[in-house]
Each structure stands twice: as structure tokens, then as C-alpha cells.
Design an enzyme around this catalytic site. Structure first.
Site, PDB file in Angstrom:
ATOM      1  N   GLY A 107      33.670  38.305  79.939  1.00 35.07           N
ATOM      2  CA  GLY A 107      35.127  38.369  79.960  1.00 35.07           C
ATOM      3  C   GLY A 107      35.756  38.061  78.616  1.00 35.07           C
ATOM      4  NE  ARG A 108      35.541  32.295  77.281  1.00 34.50           N
ATOM      5  CZ  ARG A 108      35.952  31.066  77.166  1.00 34.50           C
ATOM      6  NH1 ARG A 108      36.931  30.781  76.338  1.00 34.50           N
ATOM      7  NH2 ARG A 108      35.428  30.116  77.873  1.00 34.50           N
ATOM      8  CE  LYS A 128      32.161  30.939  75.342  1.00 30.92           C
ATOM      9  NZ  LYS A 128      31.235  29.920  75.838  1.00 30.92           N
ATOM     10  CG  ASP A 140      43.314  34.060  77.186  1.00 32.08           C
ATOM     11  OD1 ASP A 140      42.084  33.926  77.284  1.00 32.08           O
ATOM     12  OD2 ASP A 140      44.077  33.155  76.800  1.00 32.08           O
ATOM     13  N   GLY A 141      40.647  36.424  77.484  1.00 26.88           N
ATOM     14  CA  GLY A 141      39.617  36.882  76.553  1.00 26.88           C
ATOM     15  C   GLY A 141      39.470  36.023  75.307  1.00 26.88           C
ATOM     16  NE  ARG A 198      27.781  33.015  73.311  1.00 28.77           N
ATOM     17  CZ  ARG A 198      27.945  32.715  74.604  1.00 28.77           C
ATOM     18  NH1 ARG A 198      27.973  31.456  74.991  1.00 28.77           N
ATOM     19  NH2 ARG A 198      28.070  33.671  75.492  1.00 28.77           N
ATOM     20  CG  ASP A 279      28.197  32.872  85.957  1.00 33.42           C
ATOM     21  OD1 ASP A 279      27.981  32.182  86.955  1.00 33.42           O
ATOM     22  OD2 ASP A 279      29.113  32.633  85.161  1.00 33.42           O
ATOM     23  CG  ASP A 289      27.835  31.102  78.904  1.00 31.66           C
ATOM     24  OD1 ASP A 289      27.593  31.671  77.824  1.00 31.66           O
ATOM     25  OD2 ASP A 289      28.311  31.688  79.888  1.00 31.66           O
TER      26      ASP A 289
HETATM   27  P1  AMP Z   1      32.137  30.387  82.382  1.00 30.87           P
HETATM   28  O1  AMP Z   1      32.457  29.452  83.494  1.00 30.87           O
HETATM   29  O2  AMP Z   1      32.732  30.004  81.053  1.00 30.87           O
HETATM   30  O3  AMP Z   1      30.667  30.650  82.259  1.00 30.87           O
HETATM   31  O4  AMP Z   1      32.840  31.772  82.696  1.00 30.87           O
HETATM   32  C1  AMP Z   1      32.744  32.412  83.947  1.00 30.87           C
HETATM   33  C2  AMP Z   1      33.345  33.783  83.826  1.00 30.87           C
HETATM   34  O5  AMP Z   1      34.702  33.711  83.415  1.00 30.87           O
HETATM   35  C3  AMP Z   1      32.658  34.710  82.852  1.00 30.87           C
HETATM   36  O6  AMP Z   1      32.726  35.999  83.378  1.00 30.87           O
HETATM   37  C4  AMP Z   1      33.518  34.587  81.621  1.00 30.87           C
HETATM   38  O7  AMP Z   1      33.432  35.701  80.768  1.00 30.87           O
HETATM   39  C5  AMP Z   1      34.903  34.467  82.228  1.00 30.87           C
HETATM   40  N1  AMP Z   1      35.843  33.781  81.355  1.00 30.87           N
HETATM   41  C6  AMP Z   1      35.887  32.469  81.044  1.00 30.87           C
HETATM   42  N2  AMP Z   1      36.921  32.207  80.221  1.00 30.87           N
HETATM   43  C7  AMP Z   1      37.542  33.387  79.967  1.00 30.87           C
HETATM   44  C8  AMP Z   1      38.658  33.782  79.188  1.00 30.87           C
HETATM   45  N3  AMP Z   1      39.367  32.909  78.491  1.00 30.87           N
HETATM   46  N4  AMP Z   1      38.981  35.083  79.177  1.00 30.87           N
HETATM   47  C9  AMP Z   1      38.279  35.978  79.883  1.00 30.87           C
HETATM   48  N5  AMP Z   1      37.234  35.678  80.657  1.00 30.87           N
HETATM   49  C10 AMP Z   1      36.851  34.389  80.696  1.00 30.87           C
HETATM   50 MG    MG Z   2      29.476  31.760  81.471  1.00 26.05          MG
END
Ligand code: AMP
Ligand code: MG
Length: 533
Positions: A107-108, A128, A140-141, A198, A279, A289
């Protein structure tokens, strides 16, 4: 001097061999039957390089001194592309906190492409926080500076500790503000944005397979498995070159083994990931992550750094092996159509537990300075040690480093206690009953050490190679963040340099090896973290 982008040419390995999403337009969507979507990093206002990892840069053919190429900040924020780069975001799903969450995806994170490093190992460069992708869902990415600093420093610290991990090449300040509600309490504020580049052979996760299983898309799942095995597990390929059920099984067993080894390392150094969702589990057994992770300070198996997890403590220090197994079970379920043998997969999960248990014993023996694990004595000795650590707040890192200084001969309890004293958070907890128990344990420990035929000096050297002196204590990362938010990047550089030699004695740096100070006990960022990043 040639600009680095003339030297570093990326190759589209992943995108060249796997299925692209047919839609190339931006916008959040469900992406079916595809491994990735083509994306373009978003423009940022004023990319500025804040931190750089020289040895990694050099292994990739980039300059060790980033000032040699003023164009690097723009490249590492995604404003310009390295030649050969075909940026992409991967599609994956995952189980979050025990529940299937559907499509997640990068997502980002934006992958720039792959290239072989100086050792011939394929490496993927991934940004990232470089803007939205089809997988951004409602987010927001972007990434904020504080979480990017935490990822940058911690992944490098883990690498130098000898823990399998993704690495961090660069940290770029974007010049743009990102809105975050850090405490999820309705008080959102603007924070500086940042991008970390990364580096890892692959960023494929358990969830990349799970998404296809959930959608009953076996063909793309098989293609992904074949790609991963050919690129990253080539030693498992049969001479015929044709993959069969047994190849997939051998691959799964190796994923189990690598995951177990990674988790043993986490226990050794006191790392708590904080969000072990499927994930966030690397198919290569890498730590991946870095979010609301934390370092165990006082030994408490039920400790979790993640505020979102404070109720259930699913991802607490002492649960990580069990969760690793649970996650592998989800992966096994996903790839069943490839292996087609439930019993063999179950056996492999048993193999995980076996590897983990043996690995944990060997690791604990090394932490305690025992030549090897002798079940008849060491099981009880270790169990009692951990019980004792739980009786008084005792620093996991310091206590093992100090224990190495307790001589094998001797037996003056007051002197032993003085050696261990810097590890105690509350000296008043060393009650008479506590002291008695520790004294009894030390006597048994000494007796056990005498069976090993090693000098105190040899034992100490061996212990100091597995028990780090310097780890990224939660408050140290926070101090570096506070400074960077005020424009001072020196503390980041200092920590980066310090953590390149975590097992060595660095006489000028003693203060970094000390217990967490009292003011940091309950300060946000120093003990508990939210997922907001
Ligand atoms: P995480 O808990 O950080 O491993 O993220 C879980 C999911 O949320 C993954 O698909 C990430 O890419 C997405 N994600 C986390 N933060 C953001 C962000 N700020 N913008 C877009 N996607 C996000
Ligand atoms: Mg993640």
C-alpha cells in the site's frame, strides 16, 4: 564522476517473469489473478538524504559517500528512476491478529526492480512511503519520519546482530507533511514525511500465497511459488528442472526452518516484532516490516510494544514462536494445492517446532556460556534462570552481558550480585528471598560450568559473541527521532555507527549500554507504540 544511476542498472526479474495487473491507471481496487501492479512513485517537494548505509551501497555499486552523487536523494525518493527500473507494487493478503483480512498488498511500498549485488545475490530495491498504489485501501501511501527512522536504524541493527532481516540503504526526508493520529485519540497532527529504501533478495510474504488461495487462483499461486523457488531456493530444484509436489514440500520445510531460526534469534537479542500478521512474514525467513516493534528491556515474556495488541498480547515476546507456527499453518493451508499432501505438511510443521526447540536450547546454552546443551542439567538450570529473571525487573541485554563476568571459580555472593547490579531496574526487588534463590542458582550454574573445561575468559569471550552489549533500546531510537524532527541528524548517525558493532566493547559509548532511564519507562515511543506510521 559518473552519476550513480549510470552505474546501477536494475533488471525486471519479478515483473519480467510474473503476471501484471491489466489495469495501469492509479486508484485503489481489488486486483485479481495478478502478482503485481505497475505503479509510479508520487512526486515529493524537496527530497533530502538524511542517512545512508555505506557498505550496502557499495555492494550494490553505489558510492559509499553519498555526497559523490547529488542525484541520489531524488532517485531514492522515486522522483527519478534508475535505468531498467519498472516500478511495481505486489498483491498480497494476510491474516491480521488472527483474522483473514482479504487483499492488503504494497500500500505504500514501491519496488524499483532487482539487481545482483557484489556477491551475486539478487537484491530488490524497495521504497517505503513513496505514495499510493492500488493497494493503499483508505490510507495515503506515505510514511512519517519517526517510523522511517525506526525502520532504518532497527533493520541495520538487526543485520549487524546477525539476525536475518531486510536492510535499509537510505533515509530520505520528503519535504512534505503527512497527517497522522499517532495515539488514535482524534488529535491528528502533521508530521514530516520520509522514504526508506529497503533492500532484500525478495519482499514476498506468506500473504502473497494466501491471497491466491483465498480466491481459488491456483495457477498464479503456482507461478509465484515456481518463481520464488527458482530465484531464491535454487538448491531445491530437481535435476530435471521440473517442479513437483515434493519440491514444494521441500520448499515449505525450508521456510519452516528459516522462520524457526529467525525466531530463535529474536529471542536471543530480545526483539519483539509487534505485528506478526501473515502479511509481515517473509517467505525467506527475514525480519520484515519494522512497525511498532520493541526491544525487551526488563525480561517479561508477556510484554508487547504494540498498543493495539495490549489487550490480547498475541504478539508478546514469549508468544512469537507459537505465532510463527500459526502463521506457517496458514501458509501450509494456502499451498496445499501445490503439495497435495496434508500429512506431509503437518509433519513439516512438527519439524518447525523441533528446529525451534533445538535452536532455542542451543541459543540459551550459548547465552549462559555453556559449551553445549546437556538436557539432563540444562533444562532445569535455564528454566530456573528465567524464573529468577521474572522475579525482579531485570534487563535482558545487560544481565547476560554481566553474567559473562561472573567468574567460574569464586562464590562470593555479594561480589556476584554487584556484578549483576547494573541489570536491575529496581534494586529493592532483590529481597532476601530473591537473593537466596539467585545464590542457589549461581552455585548450580558454577557446578555446571566446571563440567565444561573452559576458562572464565574463554567463556566470557564466547558469551560476548552471542549476547550483544548494544541494542536499539526503545528510548534511544526515540531520542534520535526527537532530534531529527528538530533538524539534527547526528544522533541517527551515532546510533547507526554504534550498532554496527553490537558485540564489541566500545569504551566511549558506555552510556548507550545502560539500562533504560526512568523517565522513559512510560513515555510514548519509549515503551509502547501504536501502529500509526
Ligand atoms: P502493516 O501493518 O504496516 O504491515 O500494513 C498492513 C497493510 O496496510 C499493508 O498492506 C500496508 O501496505 C498497508 N499500509 C500501512 N500503512 C499505509 C499507508 N500509510 N498507506 C497505504 N497503505 C498502508
Ligand atoms: Mg506490513
Amino acid at each position: 564522476m559518473a552519476a550513480s544511476h549510470d552505474r546501477l542498472v536494475l533488471e525486471p526479474h519479478f515483473t519480467g517473469q510474473l503476471r501484471a495487473d491489466a489495469i495501469e491507471a492509479p486508484g485503489t481496487r481489488q486486483v485479481r489473478s495478478a502478482h503485481f501492479s505497475r505503479v509510479a512513485p508520487t512526486r515529493v517537494s524537496a527530497p533530502e538524504l538524511l542517512a545512508w548505509t555505506a557498505d550496502l551501497a557499495s555492494s550494490l555499486g553505489l558510492p559509499t559517500d553519498p555526497s559523490a552523487d547529488p542525484g541520489l536523494a531524488a532517485l531514492l525518493a522515486g522522483q527519478e528512476l534508475f535505468p531498467g527500473s519498472a516500478p511495481y507494487a505486489m498483491c498480497y493478503g494476510g491474516h491480521q491478529f488472527g483474522h483473514w483480512a482479504g487483499q492488503l498488498g504494497d500500500g505504500r511500498a514501491i519496488n524499483l526492480g532487482e539487481r545482483r549485488d557484489a556477491n551475486g545475490v539478487l537484491q530488490t530495491l524497495q521504497l517505503k512511503g513513496a505514495g499510493p498504489t492500488p493497494y493503499s485501501r483508505s490510507a495515503d501511501g506515505w510514511a512519517v519520519l519517526r517510523s522511517s527512522i525506526r525502520e532504518f536504524l532497527c533493520s541495520e541493527a538487526m543485520f549487524h546482530l546477525g539476525v536475518p532481516t531486510t536492510r535499509a540503504l537510505s533515509l530520505v526526508h520528503t519535504g512534505d507533511a503527512v497527517l497522522r493520529d499517532m495515539f488514535y485519540d482524534g488529535n491528528a497532527r502533521h508530521e514530516p514525511g520520509a522514504v526508506v529504501c529497503r533492500v532484500a533478495p525478495s519482499f514476498v510474504r506468506f500473504g502473497n500465497f494466501e491471497i491466491f488461495a483465498a480466491r481459488n487462483e491456483v495457477a498464479p499461486m503456482r507461478e509465484l511459488a515456481d518463481y520464488v523457488i527458482r530465484e531464491h531456493f535454487a538448491h531445491l530444484l530437481p535435476a530435471s528442472g521440473t517442479l513437483s509436489n515434493s519440491t514444494y514440500l521441500a520448499w515449505f520445510r525450508e521456510v519452516c526452518e528459516r522462520t524457526a531460526q529467525m525466531l530463535v534469534h529474536w529471542s536471543r537479542v530480545g526483539f519483539v516484532h509487534g505485528v506478526m500478521n501473515t502479511d509481515n512474514m517473509s517467505i525467506l525467513g527475514l525480519t520484515i516490516d519494522y512497525g511498532p516493534y520493541g526491544w525487551l528491556e526488563d525480561y517479561d515474556p508477556s510484554w508487547t510494544p504494540n498498543t493495539t495488541d495490549a489487550g490480547g498480547r498475541r504478539y508478546a515476546f514469549g508468544n512469537q514462536a507459537q505465532i510463527g507456527l500459526w502463521n506457517l499453518l496458514k501458509l501450509a493451508n494456502a499451498i496445499l494445492p501445490l503439495v497435495e499432501d496434508v500429512e506431509a505438511l503437518q509433519e513439516a510443521l512438527g519439524f518447525f517446532s523441533e528446529i525451534y526447540d533445538r535452536g532455542w536450547e542451543t541459543m540459551m546454552a550459548a547465552k549462559l556460556g555453556l559449551g553445549s546443551w546437556v538436557e539432563s542439567t540444562d533444562s532445569a538450570l535455564t528454566a530456573e534462570w528465567l524464573q529468577i529473571l521474572g522475579l525482579a525487573e531485570t534487563d535482558w541485554t545487560l544481565v547476560h552481558r554481566r553474567l559473562a563476568q561472573v567468574p567460574i571459580a569464586g562464590g562470593d555472593f555479594e561480589s556476584d550480585l554487584a556484578t549483576l547490579a547494573p541489570a536491575y531496574y529496581r534494586s529493592e526487588q532483590c529481597t532476601p528471598a530473591y537473593r537466596e534463590r539467585l545464590k542457589t542458582w549461581l552455585a548450580a550454574y558454577r557446578q555446571r560450568l566446571r563440567a565444561d573445561d573452559r576458562s572464565s575468559a574463554e567463556r566470557r569471550q564466547a558469551m560476548d559473541r552471542v549476547n550483544p552489549k548494544y541494542v536499539l533500546r526503545n528510548y534511544l531510537a526515540q531520542l534520535a527521532i526527537d532530534a531529527a524532527e528538530q533538524g539534527d541528524r547526528v544522533p541517527i548517525e551515532r546510533l547507526q555507527a554504534l550498532l554496527r558493532d553490537p558485540y564489541g566493547e566500545q569504551p566511549d559509548q558506555e552510556s548507550y549500554a545502560a539500562r533504560r532511564p526512568d523517565w522513559a519507562r512510560n513515555r510514548a515511543g519509549c515503551s509502547m507504540l501504536s501502529c500509526s506510521s
